[in-house]
Design a protein around this motif. Structure first.
Motif, PDB file in Angstrom:
ATOM      1  N   VAL A  59     -13.985  -9.876  -7.616  1.00  0.00           N
ATOM      2  CA  VAL A  59     -13.651 -11.233  -7.184  1.00  0.00           C
ATOM      3  C   VAL A  59     -14.842 -11.859  -6.482  1.00  0.00           C
ATOM      4  CG1 VAL A  59     -11.177 -10.776  -6.984  1.00  0.00           C
ATOM      5  CG2 VAL A  59     -12.665 -10.418  -5.007  1.00  0.00           C
ATOM      6  N   ASP A  60     -14.946 -13.192  -6.589  1.00  0.00           N
ATOM      7  CA  ASP A  60     -16.000 -13.908  -5.872  1.00  0.00           C
ATOM      8  C   ASP A  60     -15.451 -14.439  -4.543  1.00  0.00           C
ATOM      9  OD1 ASP A  60     -14.544 -16.216  -6.431  1.00  0.00           O
ATOM     10  OD2 ASP A  60     -15.863 -16.879  -8.053  1.00  0.00           O
ATOM     11  N   ALA A  61     -16.243 -15.253  -3.864  1.00  0.00           N
ATOM     12  CA  ALA A  61     -15.848 -15.745  -2.540  1.00  0.00           C
ATOM     13  C   ALA A  61     -14.637 -16.655  -2.594  1.00  0.00           C
ATOM     14  CB  ALA A  61     -17.025 -16.469  -1.893  1.00  0.00           C
ATOM     15  N   GLN A  62     -14.341 -17.246  -3.740  1.00  0.00           N
ATOM     16  CA  GLN A  62     -13.165 -18.116  -3.906  1.00  0.00           C
ATOM     17  C   GLN A  62     -11.974 -17.358  -4.476  1.00  0.00           C
ATOM     18  OE1 GLN A  62     -16.412 -19.373  -4.794  1.00  0.00           O
ATOM     19  NE2 GLN A  62     -16.293 -20.202  -2.716  1.00  0.00           N
ATOM     20  N   ASP A  63     -12.096 -16.049  -4.582  1.00  0.00           N
ATOM     21  CA  ASP A  63     -11.050 -15.179  -5.135  1.00  0.00           C
ATOM     22  C   ASP A  63     -10.837 -15.390  -6.627  1.00  0.00           C
ATOM     23  OD1 ASP A  63     -10.545 -13.678  -2.893  1.00  0.00           O
ATOM     24  OD2 ASP A  63      -8.900 -14.938  -2.188  1.00  0.00           O
ATOM     25  N   GLY A 115     -10.403  -0.060 -13.513  1.00  0.00           N
ATOM     26  CA  GLY A 115     -11.089  -0.752 -12.425  1.00  0.00           C
ATOM     27  C   GLY A 115     -10.132  -1.382 -11.436  1.00  0.00           C
ATOM     28  N   ILE A 116     -10.538  -1.415 -10.147  1.00  0.00           N
ATOM     29  CA  ILE A 116      -9.728  -1.986  -9.071  1.00  0.00           C
ATOM     30  C   ILE A 116     -10.592  -2.922  -8.234  1.00  0.00           C
ATOM     31  CG2 ILE A 116      -8.163  -1.487  -7.148  1.00  0.00           C
ATOM     32  CD1 ILE A 116      -8.167   1.399  -7.962  1.00  0.00           C
ATOM     33  N   SER A 117      -9.961  -3.978  -7.731  1.00  0.00           N
ATOM     34  CA  SER A 117     -10.585  -4.831  -6.728  1.00  0.00           C
ATOM     35  C   SER A 117      -9.483  -5.330  -5.800  1.00  0.00           C
ATOM     36  CB  SER A 117     -11.316  -6.011  -7.376  1.00  0.00           C
ATOM     37  OG  SER A 117     -12.065  -6.727  -6.416  1.00  0.00           O
ATOM     38  N   VAL A 118      -9.879  -5.806  -4.624  1.00  0.00           N
ATOM     39  CA  VAL A 118      -8.942  -6.388  -3.664  1.00  0.00           C
ATOM     40  C   VAL A 118      -9.539  -7.702  -3.196  1.00  0.00           C
ATOM     41  CG1 VAL A 118      -7.795  -6.120  -1.437  1.00  0.00           C
ATOM     42  CG2 VAL A 118      -8.083  -4.132  -2.935  1.00  0.00           C
ATOM     43  N   ASP A 119      -8.747  -8.791  -3.261  1.00  0.00           N
ATOM     44  CA  ASP A 119      -9.287 -10.093  -2.878  1.00  0.00           C
ATOM     45  C   ASP A 119      -9.130 -10.333  -1.377  1.00  0.00           C
ATOM     46  OD1 ASP A 119      -6.660 -10.923  -2.453  1.00  0.00           O
ATOM     47  OD2 ASP A 119      -6.555 -12.162  -4.261  1.00  0.00           O
ATOM     48  N   GLY A 175     -11.524   4.328 -11.439  1.00  0.00           N
ATOM     49  CA  GLY A 175     -11.976   3.233 -10.600  1.00  0.00           C
ATOM     50  C   GLY A 175     -11.793   3.520  -9.116  1.00  0.00           C
ATOM     51  N   LEU A 176     -12.690   2.918  -8.300  1.00  0.00           N
ATOM     52  CA  LEU A 176     -12.635   3.059  -6.854  1.00  0.00           C
ATOM     53  C   LEU A 176     -12.879   1.707  -6.203  1.00  0.00           C
ATOM     54  CD1 LEU A 176     -14.725   6.227  -5.840  1.00  0.00           C
ATOM     55  CD2 LEU A 176     -12.366   5.777  -5.207  1.00  0.00           C
ATOM     56  N   PHE A 177     -12.204   1.457  -5.080  1.00  0.00           N
ATOM     57  CA  PHE A 177     -12.490   0.265  -4.290  1.00  0.00           C
ATOM     58  C   PHE A 177     -12.132   0.553  -2.842  1.00  0.00           C
ATOM     59  CE2 PHE A 177     -11.872  -3.882  -2.375  1.00  0.00           C
ATOM     60  CZ  PHE A 177     -12.928  -4.616  -2.914  1.00  0.00           C
ATOM     61  N   ILE A 178     -12.961   0.069  -1.900  1.00  0.00           N
ATOM     62  CA  ILE A 178     -12.677   0.188  -0.473  1.00  0.00           C
ATOM     63  C   ILE A 178     -12.667  -1.213   0.118  1.00  0.00           C
ATOM     64  CG2 ILE A 178     -13.418   1.159   1.734  1.00  0.00           C
ATOM     65  CD1 ILE A 178     -14.738   3.418   0.199  1.00  0.00           C
ATOM     66  N   ASP A 179     -11.554  -1.598   0.743  1.00  0.00           N
ATOM     67  CA  ASP A 179     -11.428  -2.959   1.245  1.00  0.00           C
ATOM     68  C   ASP A 179     -11.979  -3.084   2.660  1.00  0.00           C
ATOM     69  OD1 ASP A 179      -9.497  -2.030   3.026  1.00  0.00           O
ATOM     70  OD2 ASP A 179      -7.801  -2.875   1.948  1.00  0.00           O
ATOM     71  N   ARG A 208      -4.632  -8.879  -2.049  1.00  0.00           N
ATOM     72  CA  ARG A 208      -3.973  -8.587  -3.329  1.00  0.00           C
ATOM     73  C   ARG A 208      -4.763  -7.527  -4.095  1.00  0.00           C
ATOM     74  NH1 ARG A 208      -2.922 -13.753  -6.752  1.00  0.00           N
ATOM     75  NH2 ARG A 208      -5.200 -13.737  -6.714  1.00  0.00           N
ATOM     76  N   ILE A 209      -4.044  -6.562  -4.668  1.00  0.00           N
ATOM     77  CA  ILE A 209      -4.662  -5.466  -5.403  1.00  0.00           C
ATOM     78  C   ILE A 209      -4.712  -5.842  -6.889  1.00  0.00           C
ATOM     79  CG2 ILE A 209      -4.559  -3.004  -5.922  1.00  0.00           C
ATOM     80  CD1 ILE A 209      -2.672  -2.790  -3.442  1.00  0.00           C
ATOM     81  N   ILE A 210      -5.916  -5.873  -7.445  1.00  0.00           N
ATOM     82  CA  ILE A 210      -6.133  -6.306  -8.820  1.00  0.00           C
ATOM     83  C   ILE A 210      -6.554  -5.090  -9.637  1.00  0.00           C
ATOM     84  CG2 ILE A 210      -7.490  -7.828 -10.306  1.00  0.00           C
ATOM     85  CD1 ILE A 210      -7.887  -9.537  -7.641  1.00  0.00           C
ATOM     86  N   VAL A 211      -5.802  -4.773 -10.686  1.00  0.00           N
ATOM     87  CA  VAL A 211      -6.009  -3.546 -11.438  1.00  0.00           C
ATOM     88  C   VAL A 211      -6.157  -3.857 -12.925  1.00  0.00           C
ATOM     89  CG1 VAL A 211      -5.142  -1.244 -11.958  1.00  0.00           C
ATOM     90  CG2 VAL A 211      -4.554  -2.327  -9.774  1.00  0.00           C
ATOM     91  N   ALA A 212      -7.267  -3.425 -13.517  1.00  0.00           N
ATOM     92  CA  ALA A 212      -7.452  -3.536 -14.965  1.00  0.00           C
ATOM     93  C   ALA A 212      -6.811  -2.325 -15.629  1.00  0.00           C
ATOM     94  CB  ALA A 212      -8.937  -3.603 -15.309  1.00  0.00           C
ATOM     95  N   ASP A 213      -5.935  -2.583 -16.602  1.00  0.00           N
ATOM     96  CA  ASP A 213      -5.184  -1.532 -17.288  1.00  0.00           C
ATOM     97  C   ASP A 213      -5.648  -1.491 -18.741  1.00  0.00           C
ATOM     98  OD1 ASP A 213      -3.192   0.065 -18.539  1.00  0.00           O
ATOM     99  OD2 ASP A 213      -1.749  -0.473 -16.986  1.00  0.00           O
ATOM    100  N   THR A 214      -6.423  -0.474 -19.094  1.00  0.00           N
ATOM    101  CA  THR A 214      -7.035  -0.423 -20.427  1.00  0.00           C
ATOM    102  C   THR A 214      -6.012  -0.203 -21.532  1.00  0.00           C
ATOM    103  OG1 THR A 214      -7.479   1.950 -20.239  1.00  0.00           O
ATOM    104  CG2 THR A 214      -9.179   0.467 -19.456  1.00  0.00           C
TER     105      THR A 214
END
Length: 359
Positions: free
Chosen positions: A152-156, A103-107, A331-335, A111-117
Protein backbone atom coordinates in the motif's frame (compact mmCIF):
# COMPACT_ATOMS: atom_id res chain seq x y z
CA UNK A 1 19.78 -16.44 22.34
CA UNK A 2 18.29 -19.83 21.71
CA UNK A 3 20.37 -22.01 19.39
CA UNK A 4 17.96 -24.22 17.49
CA UNK A 5 19.23 -26.86 15.10
CA UNK A 6 17.04 -27.60 12.11
CA UNK A 7 16.26 -31.14 11.13
CA UNK A 8 17.44 -31.99 7.69
CA UNK A 9 14.46 -32.78 5.52
CA UNK A 10 15.23 -31.07 2.25
CA UNK A 11 17.05 -32.18 -0.86
CA UNK A 12 20.85 -32.46 -0.95
CA UNK A 13 23.07 -29.68 -2.25
CA UNK A 14 23.47 -31.52 -5.54
CA UNK A 15 19.72 -31.88 -5.94
CA UNK A 16 19.12 -28.19 -5.36
CA UNK A 17 21.84 -27.07 -7.70
CA UNK A 18 20.47 -29.57 -10.25
CA UNK A 19 17.63 -27.10 -10.82
CA UNK A 20 19.89 -25.40 -13.31
CA UNK A 21 20.01 -28.50 -15.47
CA UNK A 22 16.23 -28.77 -15.38
CA UNK A 23 15.92 -25.41 -17.07
CA UNK A 24 14.81 -21.94 -16.08
CA UNK A 25 11.11 -22.73 -16.27
CA UNK A 26 11.20 -25.45 -13.61
CA UNK A 27 13.37 -23.38 -11.31
CA UNK A 28 11.08 -20.39 -11.69
CA UNK A 29 7.99 -22.41 -10.80
CA UNK A 30 9.79 -23.91 -7.82
CA UNK A 31 10.79 -20.63 -6.19
CA UNK A 32 7.52 -18.77 -6.76
CA UNK A 33 4.79 -21.36 -6.26
CA UNK A 34 6.09 -24.83 -5.34
CA UNK A 35 6.19 -25.98 -1.70
CA UNK A 36 9.95 -26.56 -1.74
CA UNK A 37 9.74 -30.31 -1.12
CA UNK A 38 8.12 -29.67 2.25
CA UNK A 39 6.79 -32.72 4.05
CA UNK A 40 3.09 -33.16 4.73
CA UNK A 41 2.31 -32.51 8.41
CA UNK A 42 0.50 -35.17 10.35
CA UNK A 43 -3.20 -34.51 10.78
CA UNK A 44 -3.84 -32.58 13.97
CA UNK A 45 -6.46 -30.20 15.27
CA UNK A 46 -5.98 -26.50 14.58
CA UNK A 47 -6.68 -25.14 18.05
CA UNK A 48 -5.69 -22.04 19.95
CA UNK A 49 -3.34 -23.25 22.70
CA UNK A 50 -4.44 -23.07 26.32
CA UNK A 51 -0.99 -21.82 27.39
CA UNK A 52 0.93 -19.00 25.68
CA UNK A 53 3.19 -19.87 22.77
CA UNK A 54 6.41 -17.91 23.07
CA UNK A 55 9.86 -18.04 21.50
CA UNK A 56 12.55 -18.68 22.52
CA UNK A 57 11.69 -21.17 25.24
CA UNK A 58 12.28 -20.29 28.90
CA UNK A 59 14.55 -19.44 30.62
CA UNK A 60 15.52 -17.17 27.70
CA UNK A 61 13.58 -13.87 27.60
CA UNK A 62 10.53 -14.06 25.34
CA UNK A 63 10.90 -12.29 22.00
CA UNK A 64 7.95 -13.56 19.91
CA UNK A 65 4.43 -14.35 21.10
CA UNK A 66 1.63 -16.14 19.20
CA UNK A 67 -1.60 -14.10 19.01
CA UNK A 68 -4.17 -15.66 16.68
CA UNK A 69 -5.08 -17.30 13.37
CA UNK A 70 -7.22 -15.89 10.55
CA UNK A 71 -8.57 -18.13 7.81
CA UNK A 72 -12.05 -16.71 7.16
CA UNK A 73 -14.14 -13.57 7.87
CA UNK A 74 -15.74 -15.22 10.92
CA UNK A 75 -12.33 -15.23 12.61
CA UNK A 76 -12.44 -11.43 12.92
CA UNK A 77 -16.15 -11.34 13.80
CA UNK A 78 -17.20 -10.13 10.33
CA UNK A 79 -20.87 -10.71 9.55
CA UNK A 80 -22.58 -10.55 6.18
CA UNK A 81 -24.81 -7.64 5.36
CA UNK A 82 -28.48 -7.92 4.46
CA UNK A 83 -27.99 -7.92 0.69
CA UNK A 84 -25.23 -10.53 0.89
CA UNK A 85 -27.47 -12.78 2.98
CA UNK A 86 -30.24 -12.42 0.39
CA UNK A 87 -27.78 -13.23 -2.40
CA UNK A 88 -26.62 -16.32 -0.50
CA UNK A 89 -30.23 -17.52 -0.23
CA UNK A 90 -30.77 -17.11 -3.97
CA UNK A 91 -27.38 -18.11 -5.37
CA UNK A 92 -26.00 -20.20 -2.56
CA UNK A 93 -23.41 -19.19 0.04
CA UNK A 94 -20.16 -17.78 -1.28
CA UNK A 95 -16.91 -19.17 0.08
CA UNK A 96 -14.63 -16.50 1.52
CA UNK A 97 -12.10 -18.76 3.23
CA UNK A 98 -8.42 -18.37 2.41
CA UNK A 99 -7.20 -21.04 0.00
CA UNK A 100 -3.53 -20.34 -0.70
CA UNK A 101 -2.52 -17.03 0.87
CA UNK A 102 0.80 -15.59 -0.21
CA UNK A 103 1.67 -11.88 0.02
CA UNK A 104 0.41 -9.78 2.95
CA UNK A 105 0.23 -6.07 3.70
CA UNK A 106 -1.47 -3.94 6.36
CA UNK A 107 -2.71 -0.42 5.60
CA UNK A 108 -2.79 2.65 7.87
CA UNK A 109 -6.22 1.64 9.22
CA UNK A 110 -4.97 -1.78 10.25
CA UNK A 111 -6.78 -3.67 7.49
CA UNK A 112 -5.08 -6.95 6.57
CA UNK A 113 -4.66 -7.34 2.80
CA UNK A 114 -3.91 -10.86 1.54
CA UNK A 115 -3.15 -12.01 -2.01
CA UNK A 116 -4.59 -15.50 -2.58
CA UNK A 117 -2.92 -17.23 -5.54
CA UNK A 118 -5.29 -20.20 -5.72
CA UNK A 119 -8.51 -18.22 -5.16
CA UNK A 120 -7.36 -15.52 -7.62
CA UNK A 121 -8.60 -12.97 -5.12
CA UNK A 122 -7.34 -10.31 -2.73
CA UNK A 123 -8.93 -10.57 0.72
CA UNK A 124 -9.27 -7.51 2.95
CA UNK A 125 -9.96 -8.15 6.65
CA UNK A 126 -10.91 -5.13 8.75
CA UNK A 127 -10.71 -6.16 12.40
CA UNK A 128 -11.62 -2.69 13.69
CA UNK A 129 -14.93 -2.56 11.81
CA UNK A 130 -15.33 -6.34 11.84
CA UNK A 131 -15.88 -6.34 8.09
CA UNK A 132 -14.58 -8.19 5.07
CA UNK A 133 -14.39 -7.41 1.37
CA UNK A 134 -12.75 -9.17 -1.54
CA UNK A 135 -11.22 -7.91 -4.76
CA UNK A 136 -11.84 -10.37 -7.57
CA UNK A 137 -13.94 -8.81 -10.34
CA UNK A 138 -11.64 -6.32 -12.05
CA UNK A 139 -13.81 -5.46 -15.03
CA UNK A 140 -14.31 -6.63 -18.58
CA UNK A 141 -10.72 -6.25 -19.75
CA UNK A 142 -8.79 -7.20 -16.61
CA UNK A 143 -8.64 -10.30 -14.43
CA UNK A 144 -6.41 -11.84 -11.80
CA UNK A 145 -4.50 -14.89 -12.99
CA UNK A 146 -2.04 -15.40 -10.15
CA UNK A 147 -1.95 -12.56 -7.59
CA UNK A 148 1.24 -12.93 -5.57
CA UNK A 149 2.04 -9.93 -3.36
CA UNK A 150 0.43 -6.72 -2.12
CA UNK A 151 1.63 -3.34 -0.85
CA UNK A 152 0.00 0.00 0.00
CA UNK A 153 1.06 3.60 -0.58
CA UNK A 154 0.59 6.59 1.72
CA UNK A 155 -3.04 6.99 0.56
CA UNK A 156 -3.76 3.30 1.23
CA UNK A 157 -4.05 2.53 -2.48
CA UNK A 158 -3.39 -1.18 -2.97
CA UNK A 159 -0.77 -2.47 -5.42
CA UNK A 160 -0.95 -6.17 -6.35
CA UNK A 161 1.55 -8.12 -8.46
CA UNK A 162 0.23 -10.82 -10.79
CA UNK A 163 2.99 -13.18 -11.90
CA UNK A 164 1.09 -14.73 -14.81
CA UNK A 165 -0.54 -11.64 -16.32
CA UNK A 166 2.84 -9.85 -15.84
CA UNK A 167 1.19 -6.78 -14.34
CA UNK A 168 0.77 -4.72 -11.23
CA UNK A 169 -2.88 -3.85 -10.51
CA UNK A 170 -3.61 -0.68 -8.53
CA UNK A 171 -6.83 -0.26 -6.50
CA UNK A 172 -8.22 2.47 -4.30
CA UNK A 173 -8.79 1.64 -0.59
CA UNK A 174 -12.32 0.39 -1.36
CA UNK A 175 -11.02 -2.12 -3.90
CA UNK A 176 -11.94 -0.29 -7.11
CA UNK A 177 -9.44 -0.80 -9.92
CA UNK A 178 -7.67 2.45 -10.79
CA UNK A 179 -5.18 1.21 -13.39
CA UNK A 180 -2.62 -1.48 -14.16
CA UNK A 181 0.85 -1.46 -15.65
CA UNK A 182 3.25 -4.06 -17.11
CA UNK A 183 5.92 -5.15 -14.64
CA UNK A 184 8.46 -7.42 -16.31
CA UNK A 185 8.43 -11.12 -17.12
CA UNK A 186 7.26 -12.51 -13.76
CA UNK A 187 6.54 -9.91 -11.08
CA UNK A 188 6.41 -11.36 -7.59
CA UNK A 189 7.40 -9.30 -4.52
CA UNK A 190 6.50 -5.62 -4.21
CA UNK A 191 7.44 -2.78 -1.84
CA UNK A 192 6.63 0.94 -1.92
CA UNK A 193 8.71 3.92 -0.83
CA UNK A 194 6.01 6.58 -0.64
CA UNK A 195 8.45 9.33 0.35
CA UNK A 196 10.42 8.91 -2.86
CA UNK A 197 7.40 7.86 -4.93
CA UNK A 198 8.94 4.55 -5.95
CA UNK A 199 7.50 1.08 -6.42
CA UNK A 200 10.00 -1.79 -6.34
CA UNK A 201 9.09 -5.14 -7.89
CA UNK A 202 11.10 -8.37 -7.95
CA UNK A 203 11.06 -9.74 -11.49
CA UNK A 204 11.89 -13.35 -10.71
CA UNK A 205 12.25 -14.48 -14.32
CA UNK A 206 14.69 -11.73 -15.34
CA UNK A 207 16.63 -11.93 -12.04
CA UNK A 208 16.25 -8.20 -11.44
CA UNK A 209 14.55 -5.50 -9.41
CA UNK A 210 12.28 -3.18 -11.39
CA UNK A 211 11.63 0.41 -10.26
CA UNK A 212 8.42 2.31 -11.12
CA UNK A 213 6.75 5.52 -10.12
CA UNK A 214 3.46 5.46 -8.23
CA UNK A 215 1.81 6.07 -11.60
CA UNK A 216 3.35 2.89 -13.05
CA UNK A 217 5.95 4.58 -15.24
CA UNK A 218 9.23 2.68 -15.33
CA UNK A 219 12.16 4.47 -13.69
CA UNK A 220 14.90 1.85 -14.02
CA UNK A 221 16.09 -1.55 -12.84
CA UNK A 222 19.14 -3.29 -11.43
CA UNK A 223 20.45 -6.81 -11.09
CA UNK A 224 20.93 -9.57 -13.64
CA UNK A 225 21.62 -13.25 -13.17
CA UNK A 226 24.72 -14.28 -11.28
CA UNK A 227 26.31 -14.90 -7.89
CA UNK A 228 28.26 -11.67 -7.50
CA UNK A 229 27.09 -8.88 -5.18
CA UNK A 230 24.22 -7.07 -6.86
CA UNK A 231 23.29 -10.05 -9.04
CA UNK A 232 20.41 -12.46 -8.43
CA UNK A 233 19.29 -16.02 -8.96
CA UNK A 234 15.48 -15.91 -8.89
CA UNK A 235 14.71 -13.14 -6.40
CA UNK A 236 11.24 -13.57 -4.90
CA UNK A 237 10.49 -10.88 -2.33
CA UNK A 238 11.74 -7.60 -0.87
CA UNK A 239 11.00 -5.06 1.82
CA UNK A 240 12.06 -1.50 2.68
CA UNK A 241 13.62 -0.27 5.93
CA UNK A 242 12.73 2.99 7.65
CA UNK A 243 15.79 4.58 6.04
CA UNK A 244 14.75 3.43 2.56
CA UNK A 245 17.18 0.54 2.13
CA UNK A 246 15.97 -2.50 0.17
CA UNK A 247 16.23 -6.04 1.56
CA UNK A 248 15.89 -8.62 -1.23
CA UNK A 249 15.38 -12.39 -0.91
CA UNK A 250 17.84 -13.80 -3.47
CA UNK A 251 16.21 -17.21 -3.36
CA UNK A 252 18.47 -19.60 -5.26
CA UNK A 253 21.61 -17.82 -4.16
CA UNK A 254 20.33 -18.58 -0.64
CA UNK A 255 21.03 -15.11 0.70
CA UNK A 256 19.57 -11.73 1.59
CA UNK A 257 21.02 -8.75 -0.26
CA UNK A 258 20.73 -5.15 0.93
CA UNK A 259 20.72 -2.09 -1.37
CA UNK A 260 20.17 1.62 -1.01
CA UNK A 261 17.08 3.19 -2.58
CA UNK A 262 18.89 3.68 -5.92
CA UNK A 263 20.04 0.05 -6.19
CA UNK A 264 23.61 0.35 -4.89
CA UNK A 265 24.68 -2.88 -3.20
CA UNK A 266 25.44 -2.44 0.50
CA UNK A 267 25.84 -5.90 2.02
CA UNK A 268 24.52 -9.46 2.01
CA UNK A 269 24.31 -12.50 4.25
CA UNK A 270 23.18 -16.12 4.13
CA UNK A 271 24.16 -19.46 2.68
CA UNK A 272 22.61 -22.74 1.63
CA UNK A 273 22.43 -25.44 4.27
CA UNK A 274 20.29 -27.19 6.85
CA UNK A 275 21.80 -25.78 10.04
CA UNK A 276 20.92 -22.89 12.29
CA UNK A 277 20.79 -19.66 10.28
CA UNK A 278 21.12 -21.41 6.91
CA UNK A 279 18.56 -21.11 4.10
CA UNK A 280 16.72 -23.91 2.32
CA UNK A 281 13.99 -22.12 0.38
CA UNK A 282 13.72 -18.48 1.55
CA UNK A 283 10.46 -16.75 0.61
CA UNK A 284 9.04 -13.72 2.43
CA UNK A 285 10.94 -11.03 4.33
CA UNK A 286 10.05 -8.29 6.84
CA UNK A 287 11.70 -5.97 9.39
CA UNK A 288 10.63 -5.14 12.94
CA UNK A 289 11.03 -1.78 14.70
CA UNK A 290 14.51 -2.69 15.97
CA UNK A 291 15.75 -3.50 12.47
CA UNK A 292 15.71 -7.27 12.98
CA UNK A 293 15.22 -9.24 9.77
CA UNK A 294 12.59 -11.99 9.51
CA UNK A 295 12.78 -14.56 6.70
CA UNK A 296 10.18 -17.24 5.96
CA UNK A 297 11.79 -20.51 4.89
CA UNK A 298 9.39 -22.78 3.02
CA UNK A 299 11.72 -25.79 3.16
CA UNK A 300 12.22 -25.73 6.93
CA UNK A 301 8.66 -24.46 7.66
CA UNK A 302 9.97 -21.82 10.04
CA UNK A 303 10.61 -18.10 10.42
CA UNK A 304 14.26 -17.21 11.04
CA UNK A 305 15.18 -13.94 12.74
CA UNK A 306 18.50 -12.13 12.23
CA UNK A 307 19.84 -8.89 13.65
CA UNK A 308 20.50 -5.93 11.34
CA UNK A 309 24.02 -7.28 10.68
CA UNK A 310 22.73 -10.65 9.53
CA UNK A 311 23.59 -12.60 12.70
CA UNK A 312 21.12 -15.34 13.59
CA UNK A 313 19.01 -14.64 16.70
CA UNK A 314 16.27 -17.27 16.83
CA UNK A 315 13.63 -19.07 14.82
CA UNK A 316 10.00 -19.83 15.55
CA UNK A 317 7.59 -22.38 14.12
CA UNK A 318 8.03 -25.86 12.67
CA UNK A 319 6.16 -28.22 10.35
CA UNK A 320 2.57 -28.79 11.48
CA UNK A 321 -1.05 -27.66 11.48
CA UNK A 322 -1.54 -26.55 15.08
CA UNK A 323 -1.16 -22.97 16.26
CA UNK A 324 2.40 -21.70 15.91
CA UNK A 325 3.42 -24.29 13.30
CA UNK A 326 3.55 -23.90 9.51
CA UNK A 327 3.14 -25.76 6.26
CA UNK A 328 4.88 -23.70 3.56
CA UNK A 329 5.18 -20.24 5.12
CA UNK A 330 5.52 -17.65 2.34
CA UNK A 331 4.51 -13.99 2.75
CA UNK A 332 5.56 -11.89 5.75
CA UNK A 333 4.56 -8.47 7.03
CA UNK A 334 5.24 -6.57 10.28
CA UNK A 335 2.98 -3.63 11.06
CA UNK A 336 3.62 -0.46 13.10
CA UNK A 337 2.56 -2.21 16.28
CA UNK A 338 5.15 -4.95 15.70
CA UNK A 339 2.54 -7.58 14.93
CA UNK A 340 4.00 -10.25 12.65
CA UNK A 341 1.72 -11.63 9.92
CA UNK A 342 2.71 -14.92 8.28
CA UNK A 343 1.03 -16.52 5.26
CA UNK A 344 0.80 -20.18 6.20
CA UNK A 345 0.06 -21.12 2.61
CA UNK A 346 -0.68 -24.84 2.67
CA UNK A 347 -2.58 -24.54 5.94
CA UNK A 348 -4.78 -21.92 4.23
CA UNK A 349 -4.46 -19.34 6.98
CA UNK A 350 -2.70 -16.25 8.27
CA UNK A 351 -1.01 -16.57 11.64
CA UNK A 352 -0.39 -13.46 13.72
CA UNK A 353 2.45 -13.10 16.22
CA UNK A 354 3.90 -10.16 18.15
CA UNK A 355 7.49 -9.05 18.54
CA UNK A 356 7.97 -8.23 22.22
CA UNK A 357 11.20 -6.26 21.99
CA UNK A 358 14.77 -6.88 23.06
CA UNK A 359 14.14 -7.27 26.77
Amino acid sequence: MQDVQFKKKGPSNGAIYGLRRLGAALALAAVTLAPGCASTPEKEAVLTPQTPLIWPSPPEPARVYYLKTISKPDDIGASKGFFQRVADLILGPKADRLVKPYGISVDSKGRIIVADTAFKRVHIFDETKKSYIAIENLGRKEAFESPIAAAVDAQDNIYVTDSVSQKVFVFNPKGKLLFSFPAGERPTGIAINSKEGRVYVTDTASHSIMIYGLDGKEKGSFGGRGKNPGQFNYPVDLTISASGDLYVVDSLNFRIQVFDSKGKHLTSFGRQGDGTGDFGRPKGIALDRDGNIYVADALFDTIQVFDRNGHFLLNFGSLGRSAGTFWLPSGLFIDRGNRIYVSDSYNSRIQVFEYMGQG
